[in-house]
Design an enzyme around this catalytic site. Structure first.
Site, PDB file in Angstrom:
ATOM      1  CG  ASP A  10      -3.763  10.046  -2.078  1.00 50.98           C
ATOM      2  OD1 ASP A  10      -3.753   9.469  -3.179  1.00 50.98           O
ATOM      3  OD2 ASP A  10      -2.860   9.929  -1.225  1.00 50.98           O
ATOM      4  CB  SER A  49       6.008   7.801  -4.007  1.00 49.36           C
ATOM      5  OG  SER A  49       4.761   8.468  -3.892  1.00 49.36           O
ATOM      6  CE1 TYR A  96       0.627   1.160   4.414  1.00 53.05           C
ATOM      7  CE2 TYR A  96       0.405  -1.229   4.505  1.00 53.05           C
ATOM      8  CZ  TYR A  96       0.802  -0.047   5.088  1.00 53.05           C
ATOM      9  OH  TYR A  96       1.391  -0.066   6.323  1.00 53.05           O
ATOM     10  CG  HIS A 103       1.510  10.912  -3.794  1.00 47.77           C
ATOM     11  ND1 HIS A 103       0.469  11.808  -3.767  1.00 47.77           N
ATOM     12  CD2 HIS A 103       0.945   9.688  -3.606  1.00 47.77           C
ATOM     13  CE1 HIS A 103      -0.669  11.162  -3.550  1.00 47.77           C
ATOM     14  NE2 HIS A 103      -0.409   9.872  -3.457  1.00 47.77           N
ATOM     15  CD  GLU A 152      -3.629   3.596  -3.070  1.00 42.62           C
ATOM     16  OE1 GLU A 152      -3.586   4.766  -3.509  1.00 42.62           O
ATOM     17  OE2 GLU A 152      -2.700   3.047  -2.467  1.00 42.62           O
ATOM     18  CG  HIS A 198      -3.393   7.451  -6.129  1.00 45.74           C
ATOM     19  ND1 HIS A 198      -2.278   7.762  -5.353  1.00 45.74           N
ATOM     20  CD2 HIS A 198      -2.963   7.559  -7.416  1.00 45.74           C
ATOM     21  CE1 HIS A 198      -1.253   8.030  -6.139  1.00 45.74           C
ATOM     22  NE2 HIS A 198      -1.635   7.916  -7.402  1.00 45.74           N
TER      23      HIS A 198
HETATM   24 ZN   LIG Z   1      -1.978   8.404  -3.370  1.00 41.18          ZN
END
Ligand SMILES: [Zn+2]
Length: 318
Positions: free
Chosen positions: A238, A229, A222, A231, A284, A287
């Site tokens: 998110d 990442s 996760y 991100h 998810e 996301h």
């Molecule tokens: Zn995320």
């Protein structure tokens, strides 16, 4: 007069003497040359030497032919898929074959795609630094990492009306997100960014925390390792509805609205339920990734992962 004549004769004799000497020396050199040549050709006849270059070339040609035969056998096993899809990569031929042996139920096109996506090998193996930095089709996953010092160009803060303070995205993605959140708000739906750009250092701490808490194997399902990442790309975020925890976003009307509309603004649900094998992440619902309207529409219409899109059209077209 008599002295002059004598002198002339002497000169004449001397010239003849010189010529004779030259002739004798020439004959000696000539004979030695041929004797040596004769000996050489005699010994080389015993062991006829072929220049090394020719031998090497012959060997190379033979291996080439052999490889060609072997390869055409392997291509046959794959139904000559190389003639049908342009994302086939000859360098991966052995991986295709091995993967096919372990996944006999998959069709050949899927074999090629999966290997191109890297999923014939465990996550975080065979990783490489990703290409196309500062573009909207940049891929970050468990095989493609960002440099530790990568900070995307043109990060801008999202309007606080649609985010929980100070969240940043690459400007193009920020504008698209604000437009989307604005349009959702017209229908009284709240799409709020709660995490977007995260630095490499931030991810180091986050992953370490999860690893300590749940162990590496669980954390890997996760949370991304630092550098891996999405991100850090500044292209994803998110979201939640401003009320219930983001992990329950799937239960909200906002989620349903995004399912229908996000692609129109260039966003995709990055880790869908039925693509965990390809993305490397559990589902998810919160996301979203900005890829631009064109790619988002294709991914939405064809129900494929971004990994597959990348394997087919970005890496595949190289
Ligand atoms: Zn995320």
């Amino acid at each position: 007069m008599a002295v002059k004549r004598k002198l002339k004769i002497k000169k004449k004799n001397f010239a003849i003497f010189l010529i004779c000497n030259f002739v004798v020396i020439f004959l000696i050199v000539f004979t030695i040359h041929f004797v040596i040549k004769g000996i050489n050709s005699f010994t080389s006849n015993k062991k006829k030497k072929v220049p090394t270059v020719v031998v090497e070339k012959k060997k190379k040609d033979q291996t080439k032919d052999l490889n060609k035969d072997k390869n055409s056998e392997k291509l046959k096993l794959l139904g000559n898929i190389n003639q049908k899809v342009d994302f086939f990569k000859m360098d991966y031929l052995d991986r295709y074959i091995e993967y096919k042996n372990n996944n006999k139920d998959l069709d050949n096109e899927q074999i090629i795609l999966n290997v191109n996506m890297g999923i014939d090998q465990p996550y975080y193996t065979n990783t490489k630094e990703t290409e196309y930095l500062n573009t909207t089709y940049l891929l970050v996953n468990k095989y493609h990492s960002l440099p530790s010092d990568y900070v995307p160009n043109n990060l801008q803060t999202i309007n606080s009306k649609y985010s929980i303070g100070g969240m940043k995205l690459v400007d193009e993605a920020r504008k698209a997100f604000e437009n989307m959140a604005e349009d959702a708000l017209k229908e009284k739906l709240h799409i709020i960014a709660m995490s977007s750009y995260r630095s490499y250092e931030y991810q180091v701490n986050l992953y370490n925390k999860y690893e300590k808490q749940d162990g590496k194997d669980a954390a890997d399902t996760y949370s991304a390792r630092a550098g891996f990442s999405e991100h850090q790309s500044g292209l994803c975020l998110d979201v939640y509805d401003g009320e219930i925890p983001y992990t329950s976003f799937e239960k909200t009307n906002e989620f349903n609205w995004m399912q229908k509309n996000a692609y129109k603004y260039g966003f995709i649900l990055r880790f869908p339920k039925d693509k965990t094998n390809e993305t490397g992440y559990k589902y998810e619902s919160w996301h979203y990734r900005y890829v631009g309207e064109e790619i988002a529409k294709y991914i939405h219409d064809n129900n494929i992962s971004f990994e597959e899109y990348y394997a087919r059209f970005i890496e595949g077209k190289k």
